[in-house]
Design a protein around this motif. Structure first.
Motif, PDB file in Angstrom:
ATOM      1  N   THR A  39      44.960  25.582  46.426  1.00 45.18           N
ATOM      2  CA  THR A  39      44.730  26.212  44.825  1.00 45.18           C
ATOM      3  C   THR A  39      43.672  25.356  44.016  1.00 45.18           C
ATOM      4  N   VAL A  40      42.776  25.975  43.264  1.00 47.47           N
ATOM      5  CA  VAL A  40      41.834  25.463  42.557  1.00 47.47           C
ATOM      6  C   VAL A  40      41.822  25.877  41.206  1.00 47.47           C
ATOM      7  N   GLY A  41      41.255  25.108  40.410  1.00 46.16           N
ATOM      8  CA  GLY A  41      40.991  25.540  38.850  1.00 46.16           C
ATOM      9  C   GLY A  41      39.436  25.775  38.968  1.00 46.16           C
ATOM     10  N   LEU A  42      38.970  26.922  38.134  1.00 50.75           N
ATOM     11  CA  LEU A  42      37.636  27.221  37.944  1.00 50.75           C
ATOM     12  C   LEU A  42      37.311  28.195  36.698  1.00 50.75           C
ATOM     13  N   TRP A  43      36.153  28.060  36.363  1.00 49.24           N
ATOM     14  CA  TRP A  43      35.691  28.901  35.566  1.00 49.24           C
ATOM     15  C   TRP A  43      34.656  29.956  35.885  1.00 49.24           C
ATOM     16  N   CYS A  44      34.732  31.039  35.413  1.00 49.00           N
ATOM     17  CA  CYS A  44      33.938  32.048  35.896  1.00 49.00           C
ATOM     18  C   CYS A  44      33.682  33.104  34.654  1.00 49.00           C
ATOM     19  N   ASP A  45      32.488  33.241  34.167  1.00 49.41           N
ATOM     20  CA  ASP A  45      32.019  34.029  32.907  1.00 49.41           C
ATOM     21  C   ASP A  45      32.221  35.298  33.444  1.00 49.41           C
ATOM     22  N   ASP A  46      31.938  35.745  34.477  1.00 51.67           N
ATOM     23  CA  ASP A  46      31.850  37.358  34.993  1.00 51.67           C
ATOM     24  C   ASP A  46      32.870  37.911  35.170  1.00 51.67           C
ATOM     25  N   LEU A  47      34.227  37.147  35.446  1.00 54.62           N
ATOM     26  CA  LEU A  47      35.323  37.698  35.793  1.00 54.62           C
ATOM     27  C   LEU A  47      36.254  38.136  34.377  1.00 54.62           C
ATOM     28  N   LEU A  48      36.210  39.489  34.055  1.00 52.70           N
ATOM     29  CA  LEU A  48      36.479  40.039  32.775  1.00 52.70           C
ATOM     30  C   LEU A  48      38.218  40.181  32.771  1.00 52.70           C
ATOM     31  N   PRO A  49      38.636  40.134  31.520  1.00 51.86           N
ATOM     32  CA  PRO A  49      40.252  40.368  31.592  1.00 51.86           C
ATOM     33  C   PRO A  49      40.410  41.698  32.044  1.00 51.86           C
ATOM     34  N   GLN A  50      41.340  41.980  32.749  1.00 47.83           N
ATOM     35  CA  GLN A  50      41.976  43.351  33.390  1.00 47.83           C
ATOM     36  C   GLN A  50      41.269  43.676  34.709  1.00 47.83           C
ATOM     37  N   SER A  51      40.522  42.578  34.974  1.00 43.29           N
ATOM     38  CA  SER A  51      39.891  43.008  36.339  1.00 43.29           C
ATOM     39  C   SER A  51      40.828  42.941  37.653  1.00 43.29           C
TER      40      SER A  51
ATOM     41  N   ALA B  19      37.772  41.133  55.250  1.00 40.45           N
ATOM     42  CA  ALA B  19      36.657  41.824  55.005  1.00 40.45           C
ATOM     43  C   ALA B  19      36.334  41.377  53.494  1.00 40.45           C
ATOM     44  N   GLU B  20      35.019  41.227  53.048  1.00 40.94           N
ATOM     45  CA  GLU B  20      34.641  40.804  51.839  1.00 40.94           C
ATOM     46  C   GLU B  20      34.506  42.113  51.110  1.00 40.94           C
ATOM     47  N   THR B  21      35.099  42.122  50.059  1.00 42.64           N
ATOM     48  CA  THR B  21      35.152  43.397  49.043  1.00 42.64           C
ATOM     49  C   THR B  21      34.361  43.229  47.691  1.00 42.64           C
ATOM     50  N   GLY B  22      34.013  41.805  47.459  1.00 44.25           N
ATOM     51  CA  GLY B  22      33.357  41.557  46.173  1.00 44.25           C
ATOM     52  C   GLY B  22      32.959  40.031  46.178  1.00 44.25           C
ATOM     53  N   SER B  23      32.242  39.691  45.348  1.00 46.74           N
ATOM     54  CA  SER B  23      32.167  38.220  45.044  1.00 46.74           C
ATOM     55  C   SER B  23      31.740  37.840  43.530  1.00 46.74           C
ATOM     56  N   TYR B  24      32.152  36.479  42.976  1.00 49.96           N
ATOM     57  CA  TYR B  24      31.805  35.918  41.952  1.00 49.96           C
ATOM     58  C   TYR B  24      30.988  34.660  42.111  1.00 49.96           C
ATOM     59  N   PHE B  25      30.192  34.406  41.266  1.00 51.45           N
ATOM     60  CA  PHE B  25      29.775  33.021  41.019  1.00 51.45           C
ATOM     61  C   PHE B  25      30.499  32.258  40.223  1.00 51.45           C
ATOM     62  N   VAL B  26      31.153  31.153  40.626  1.00 52.39           N
ATOM     63  CA  VAL B  26      31.984  30.110  39.587  1.00 52.39           C
ATOM     64  C   VAL B  26      31.607  29.001  39.522  1.00 52.39           C
TER      65      VAL B  26
END
Length: 228
Positions: free
Chosen positions: A71-83, A43-50
């Motif tokens: 395994t992928v490398g990605l960048w996500c501005d909205d994924l904050l430290p300690q998330s 089940a989906e619990t949330g999502s991010y645009f990457v």
């Protein structure tokens, strides 16, 4: 799986969706995508645009036949430290009591609010009936972010979201975020919270404090605030 800043994330896809050889995967570029955060049930619990999504490795998955772990490398501005902390509580079903945000430092509280916002859409919570009363515990409010952590769980339970700045609070008060105006907010230990929220919201002389602005937004939406 989520991490901080520029991340690597695991994604599971049907075999054949990605090149089978690592050499081919390493040179592929997937570009932008929405990354869903899943519970063990799927089940989906949330999502991010990457963005900058680049496959790095692929191997057969232990999740079932015909699946691969990518395994992928990605960048996500909205994924904050300690998330990763609150997401792990959600994933393991341990976000089951109030106050789990209280030991967090300022960066952790901000991450908590960010995760709560993204998780809210997947909870499908109806608004409480108009005229409801919510109890806000002011003992652990030491800054604006901790106010919104406490308010979110007062309205929507452990890990709940109900704004993370004044504009977002105003949006939530319009409905579809767990509470429909009018309602009552029983703000206990409000003097303790007011002490920490007494900083002026602007640098202008005699400008209203953060505490004043919060009360103004609430009262403009016909919220009966009971300061105790």
């Amino acid at each position: 799986m989520v991490g901080d800043g520029s991340n690597c994330a695991d994604a599971r896809h049907k075999e054949g969706s990605w090149p089978a050889s690592l050499g081919s995967v390493a040179s592929a570029l997937a570009g932008n995508a929405y990354l869903a955060v899943l519970a063990p049930s799927g089940a989906e619990t949330g999502s991010y645009f990457v963005n900058g999504l680049t496959p790095e490795s692929v191997q057969p998955s232990t999740m079932g036949p015909g699946l691969v772990d990518l395994t992928v490398g990605l960048w996500c501005d909205d994924l904050l430290p300690q998330s990763e902390g609150p997401w792990e509580l959600i994933r393991t079903g341990r976000l089951d009591r109030r106050g789990l945000w209280q030991p967090l430092d300022p960066a952790g509280r901000l991450a908590w609010l960010s995760v709560a916002l993204r998780h809210h859409a997947c909870r499908n919570l109806p608004d409480s009936p108009a005229g409801s009363t919510f109890t806000l515990d002011g003992r652990y409010i030491v800054d604006e972010d901790s106010f919104y952590c406490a308010l979110g769980e007062a309205v929507n339970g452990p890990g709940g979201y109900f704004g993370w700045n004044l504009d977002a609070l105003d949006d939530c008060l319009r409905g579809r975020w767990g509470a429909a105006s009018p309602f009552a907010l029983d703000w206990q230990h409000s003097e303790t919270a007011a002490t920490y929220l007494s900083k002026s919201s602007t640098e202008a002389a005699n400008s209203p404090t953060t505490f004043d602005r919060i009360l103004e937004v609430l009262q403009e939406s016909r919220i009966d605030v009971l300061l105790r």
